[in-house]
Design a protein around this motif. Structure first.
Motif, PDB file in Angstrom:
ATOM      1  N   GLN A 431     -35.132  19.135 -19.472  1.00 18.98           N
ATOM      2  CA  GLN A 431     -34.059  20.084 -19.194  1.00 18.98           C
ATOM      3  C   GLN A 431     -32.703  19.388 -19.116  1.00 18.98           C
ATOM      4  N   GLN A 433     -31.843  16.573 -20.638  1.00 15.00           N
ATOM      5  CA  GLN A 433     -31.431  16.186 -22.007  1.00 15.00           C
ATOM      6  C   GLN A 433     -30.922  17.391 -22.793  1.00 15.00           C
ATOM      7  N   GLY A 434     -31.594  18.499 -22.610  1.00  9.50           N
ATOM      8  CA  GLY A 434     -31.154  19.718 -23.318  1.00  9.50           C
ATOM      9  C   GLY A 434     -29.776  20.140 -22.862  1.00  9.50           C
ATOM     10  N   ASN A 435     -29.532  20.049 -21.595  1.00  5.02           N
ATOM     11  CA  ASN A 435     -28.213  20.431 -21.084  1.00  5.02           C
ATOM     12  C   ASN A 435     -27.131  19.494 -21.607  1.00  5.02           C
ATOM     13  N   TRP A 436     -27.455  18.182 -21.705  1.00  3.13           N
ATOM     14  CA  TRP A 436     -26.472  17.217 -22.221  1.00  3.13           C
ATOM     15  C   TRP A 436     -26.154  17.500 -23.676  1.00  3.13           C
ATOM     16  N   LEU A 437     -27.204  17.747 -24.473  1.00  2.00           N
ATOM     17  CA  LEU A 437     -26.986  18.051 -25.887  1.00  2.00           C
ATOM     18  C   LEU A 437     -26.162  19.324 -26.053  1.00  2.00           C
ATOM     19  N   ALA A 438     -26.457  20.291 -25.219  1.00  2.00           N
ATOM     20  CA  ALA A 438     -25.692  21.549 -25.319  1.00  2.00           C
ATOM     21  C   ALA A 438     -24.237  21.304 -24.995  1.00  2.00           C
ATOM     22  N   GLY A 439     -23.990  20.398 -24.065  1.00  2.00           N
ATOM     23  CA  GLY A 439     -22.604  20.093 -23.714  1.00  2.00           C
ATOM     24  C   GLY A 439     -21.887  19.369 -24.824  1.00  2.00           C
ATOM     25  N   GLN A 440     -22.615  18.424 -25.466  1.00  2.25           N
ATOM     26  CA  GLN A 440     -22.000  17.688 -26.578  1.00  2.25           C
ATOM     27  C   GLN A 440     -21.679  18.612 -27.743  1.00  2.25           C
ATOM     28  N   LEU A 441     -22.619  19.488 -28.018  1.00  2.00           N
ATOM     29  CA  LEU A 441     -22.385  20.420 -29.134  1.00  2.00           C
ATOM     30  C   LEU A 441     -21.213  21.344 -28.858  1.00  2.00           C
ATOM     31  N   ALA A 442     -21.036  21.654 -27.611  1.00  2.69           N
ATOM     32  CA  ALA A 442     -19.953  22.577 -27.271  1.00  2.69           C
ATOM     33  C   ALA A 442     -18.592  21.925 -27.482  1.00  2.69           C
TER      34      ALA A 442
END
Length: 448
Positions: A431, A433-442
């Protein structure tokens, strides 16, 4: 090592509840062992209770199996003037006893009255009390008053066998009465001043006397007390204190079946109690009741049969003629009238049907009951004792198995907690890692 469990922080699952439910499944074999142990404990409790009952039955039967238990001679008297005691050496007898006289204690009633205190009634400092055996007891009387004299005599009663009382005959005036503690013609004594002179003006004498009874044809018997011990072998008589001289009593010593009948009935009742206990404890299950704790137990079943069979002797004869039979429920029935009839006709033969014989095969009913009960309840070799020991061994083994399962289940719970903790940790990391990736993509630039 203690292991912490993170319950549902990442997965949202109630992992603690899941582990508890899984552990309930894991504990099924241990619960079976606990159930077996509870059953075994119930059986041991029932066997111990039965063993106590059978041991008590054995004791009662052993007592009735002794020939001495059948010495049932009883003495009776036609009047209240005389009571009769029949011992083991007594034989049936009947005779007349006439009370001639009762036993009396020797008494001295002194003539002169005197005050209790303040005036000396003794010449000198002591008195002489001379008993039947010629022994002179010198009793110091202190100030010589009547009160001191009474105290001196009573203080020496253990040695002299004489007591004293000051009797009030008028205000401030008392007379001395002395009496031997024993009755009989040899209870006499004298009481004088130390110089031999008369004390208190001398005394009136009621001489001690032996009791005497007449037995007819010029036969008389005497006793220093009102009890004639062994007047005949095993037979003793006691005259009441208010017996009337000249009155004749008829003494009868005869067999008394009432006491031994009561003892036989008590044995039968106790045996039935044991049989009833076995029946209830070993009952099979029905549509409405559970099986008894001893249901199917071969030791108990064998004991029940052996006890019921004691009504049959070695020659396969029954006790029916003596009033003991088996009913259709397998219990014993005692008929007092039949027993009384058999005992009155042949006391010795009836006793032999109950008592211990030189040969075990010829033992009577009580002896057979005692033998069966003893073989079951003996603290070392009894069959019930052996069954209890075997069950306790099984209980101990089950305790060890249950304890081993405690260790096994504790390890299993630790393993499950580690597994679910690892699961929650992994899900939490994913969870994150998923949140970090979502932040980077944003934050990536967008094309227009």
């Amino acid at each position: 090592m203690a292991t912490s469990s993170i319950s549902g922080l990442a997965s949202g699952l109630d992992t603690a509840s899941i582990i508890d439910q899984l552990m309930q499944l894991e504990a099924v074999p241990q619960n079976r062992l606990k159930s077996q142990q509870t059953t075994q404990k119930s059986v041991v409790s029932a066997l111990q209770s039965l063993n106590t009952d059978v041991s008590l039955l054995s004791s009662r039967a052993e007592s009735l199996a002794k020939p001495s238990a059948w010495q049932t001679l009883k003495g009776t008297s036609s009047t209240s003037d005389v009571t009769v005691t029949a011992g083991s050496a007594a034989q049936p007898a009947s005779f007349a006893v006439t009370v001639d006289r009762l036993a009396l204690a020797h008494q001295l009633g002194f003539n002169d009255a005197a005050p209790l205190t303040g005036s000396a009634v003794v010449t000198g400092s002591s008195v002489h009390l001379t008993t039947h055996d010629g022994i002179v007891h010198d009793l110091a009387t202190g100030d010589g008053s009547l009160q001191s004299l009474v105290a001196a005599i009573n203080g020496s009663t253990a040695d002299t066998g004489v007591t004293a009382t000051a009797l009030r005959v008028a205000d401030g005036s008392y007379r001395l009465l002395t009496q031997s503690t024993k009755t009989g013609a040899t209870s006499d004594f004298t009481l004088t001043n130390a110089d031999g002179s008369a004390l208190l003006g001398g005394a009136a004498v009621r001489a001690g006397q032996d009791a005497q009874v007449s037995l007819g044809l010029g036969i008389t018997a005497t006793s220093s007390t009102n009890t004639f011990t062994e007047l005949a072998p095993g037979i003793s008589l006691t005259l009441s204190g208010d017996a009337t001289p000249g009155r004749t009593s008829t003494i009868t010593v005869a067999q008394d079946s009432s006491s031994v009948r009561a003892t036989v009935k008590a044995l039968v009742d106790q045996l039935n109690g044991v049989l009833g206990s076995i029946d209830s404890q070993s009952a099979s299950a029905t549509s409405t009741t559970a099986a008894g704790p001893l249901s199917g137990d071969p030791t108990v079943r064998s004991l029940r049969g052996a006890l019921a069979d004691t009504v049959f002797g070695g020659d396969n004869t029954s006790m029916a003629s003596l009033g003991i039979q088996t009913d259709r429920f397998g219990k014993l029935v005692f008929g007092g009238d039949a027993f009384d009839k058999a005992y009155a006709a042949d006391p010795a033969g009836t006793a032999a049907k109950f008592t211990t014989s030189a040969s075990a095969s010829a033992n009577g009913f009580a002896a057979r009951v005692a033998a069966v009960a003893k073989s079951a309840s003996d603290g070392t070799t009894g069959t019930i004792t052996a069954a209890i020991t075997g069950r306790k061994t099984t209980i101990d083994r089950l305790s060890d198995d249950i304890a081993a399962w405690d260790d096994r289940l504790a390890l299993r719970r630790t393993s499950l907690q580690q597994t679910y903790t690892a699961l929650e940790t992994a899900l939490s990391n994913l969870q994150s890692q998923g949140n970090w990736l979502a932040g980077q993509l944003a934050h990536l630039p967008t094309s227009s």
